[in-house]
Design a protein around this motif. Structure first.
Motif, mmCIF file in Angstrom:
data_model
loop_
_atom_site.group_PDB
_atom_site.id
_atom_site.type_symbol
_atom_site.label_atom_id
_atom_site.label_comp_id
_atom_site.label_asym_id
_atom_site.label_seq_id
_atom_site.Cartn_x
_atom_site.Cartn_y
_atom_site.Cartn_z
ATOM 1 N N PRO A 1 57.741 30.651 40.668
ATOM 2 C CA PRO A 1 58.736 29.843 39.942
ATOM 3 C C PRO A 1 58.532 28.355 40.187
ATOM 4 N N SER A 2 58.790 27.581 39.162
ATOM 5 C CA SER A 2 58.668 26.117 39.115
ATOM 6 C C SER A 2 57.229 25.643 38.922
ATOM 7 N N GLN A 3 56.257 26.545 39.038
ATOM 8 C CA GLN A 3 54.868 26.154 38.840
ATOM 9 C C GLN A 3 54.516 26.131 37.349
ATOM 10 N N THR A 4 53.291 25.718 37.081
ATOM 11 C CA THR A 4 52.782 25.691 35.711
ATOM 12 C C THR A 4 51.891 26.890 35.451
ATOM 13 N N LEU A 5 52.207 27.585 34.392
ATOM 14 C CA LEU A 5 51.421 28.736 33.956
ATOM 15 C C LEU A 5 50.290 28.213 33.065
ATOM 16 N N SER A 6 49.065 28.600 33.373
ATOM 17 C CA SER A 6 47.912 28.176 32.571
ATOM 18 C C SER A 6 47.106 29.388 32.142
ATOM 19 N N GLN B 1 49.475 25.788 28.506
ATOM 20 C CA GLN B 1 50.137 25.425 29.758
ATOM 21 C C GLN B 1 51.642 25.429 29.527
ATOM 22 N N LEU B 2 52.349 26.116 30.401
ATOM 23 C CA LEU B 2 53.806 26.185 30.352
ATOM 24 C C LEU B 2 54.321 25.764 31.720
ATOM 25 N N SER B 3 55.049 24.676 31.754
ATOM 26 C CA SER B 3 55.470 24.117 33.034
ATOM 27 C C SER B 3 56.847 24.623 33.446
ATOM 28 N N SER B 4 57.146 24.443 34.705
ATOM 29 C CA SER B 4 58.468 24.764 35.267
ATOM 30 C C SER B 4 58.916 26.175 34.913
ATOM 31 N N VAL B 5 58.046 27.129 35.158
ATOM 32 C CA VAL B 5 58.369 28.495 34.752
ATOM 33 C C VAL B 5 59.453 29.101 35.646
ATOM 34 N N PRO C 1 61.471 33.198 36.255
ATOM 35 C CA PRO C 1 61.166 34.617 36.049
ATOM 36 C C PRO C 1 61.298 35.057 34.586
ATOM 37 N N GLU C 2 62.062 34.315 33.800
ATOM 38 C CA GLU C 2 62.196 34.658 32.382
ATOM 39 C C GLU C 2 60.904 34.472 31.611
ATOM 40 N N ALA C 3 59.940 33.803 32.193
ATOM 41 C CA ALA C 3 58.641 33.637 31.544
ATOM 42 C C ALA C 3 57.723 34.832 31.768
ATOM 43 N N THR C 4 58.189 35.796 32.532
ATOM 44 C CA THR C 4 57.409 37.016 32.717
ATOM 45 C C THR C 4 57.242 37.712 31.376
ATOM 46 N N ALA C 5 55.988 37.956 31.009
ATOM 47 C CA ALA C 5 55.719 38.501 29.672
ATOM 48 C C ALA C 5 54.240 38.851 29.554
ATOM 49 N N VAL D 1 51.615 38.286 32.626
ATOM 50 C CA VAL D 1 51.939 37.232 33.588
ATOM 51 C C VAL D 1 53.315 37.530 34.181
ATOM 52 N N THR D 2 53.367 37.549 35.479
ATOM 53 C CA THR D 2 54.623 37.771 36.186
ATOM 54 C C THR D 2 54.979 36.506 36.964
ATOM 55 N N VAL D 3 56.218 36.077 36.810
ATOM 56 C CA VAL D 3 56.695 34.910 37.556
ATOM 57 C C VAL D 3 57.595 35.419 38.673
ATOM 58 N N SER D 4 57.139 35.225 39.870
ATOM 59 C CA SER D 4 57.872 35.732 41.028
ATOM 60 C C SER D 4 57.422 34.990 42.275
ATOM 61 N N SER D 5 58.361 34.838 43.195
ATOM 62 C CA SER D 5 58.016 34.210 44.465
ATOM 63 C C SER D 5 57.521 35.257 45.463
#
Length: 118
Positions: free
Chosen positions: A14-19, A83-87, A89-93, A114-118
Motif C-alpha cells: 500500500p501507498s507504493q506505485t504499481l508498474s 503506472q498507478l501511484s498511491s495504491v 488494497p482496492e487496486a488488487t485486480a 496484482v495484489t496490494v498488501s502489506s
C-alpha cells in the motif's frame, strides 16, 4: 496475429506505485488508428477501463484514476507501461492490456494478477 503480454510484480505494498508493462509482438504500437488500453478486473467485480495510449502517443485516462495514473510507451521495445501511484488494497485486480480500434477491443493479453498488501 498481434500478441500482448502483461508483466510486472504480483505484489505491491500500500501507498507504493504499481508498474506494469505490456509487451506487444506481431504488430507495432505505432500502427495508425490503434489504441492500447489498460483495463482491470477486481475480484468479484466487472471490468474497469483505466486509460489508453494511442498510435500517435496521445494518452487518455479514466477521470476516476487520472490523478494517479500514467501510461507511456517505448516504441523501440514495442511496449506500453502503466503506472498507478498511491495504491490501496482496492487496486488488487487482474490487469489487462488490450488493443482497440473503433471501439473493437479485438486483442487482449492474458492478464496479470496484482495484489496490494502489506
Amino acid at each position: 496475429q498481434v500478441l500482448l503480454q502483461e508483466s510486472g510484480p504480483g505484489l505491491v505494498k500500500p501507498s507504493q506505485t504499481l508498474s506494469l508493462t505490456c509487451t506487444v509482438s506481431g504488430g507495432s504500437i505505432t500502427t495508425d488508428y490503434y489504441y492500447w488500453n489498460w483495463i482491470r478486473q477486481p475480484p468479484g467485480k466487472g471490468l474497469e477501463w483505466m486509460g489508453a495510449i494511442g498510435y500517435s502517443g496521445t494518452t487518455f485516462y479514466s477521470p476516476a484514476l487520472k490523478s494517479r495514473t500514467s501510461i507511456s510507451r517505448d516504441t523501440s521495445k514495442n511496449q506500453i507501461t502503466l503506472q498507478l501511484s498511491s495504491v490501496t488494497p482496492e487496486a488488487t485486480a487482474v490487469y489487462y492490456c488490450a488493443r482497440e480500434r473503433g471501439y473493437d477491443f479485438g486483442s487482449w493479453g492474458q492478464g496479470t494478477q496484482v495484489t496490494v498488501s502489506s
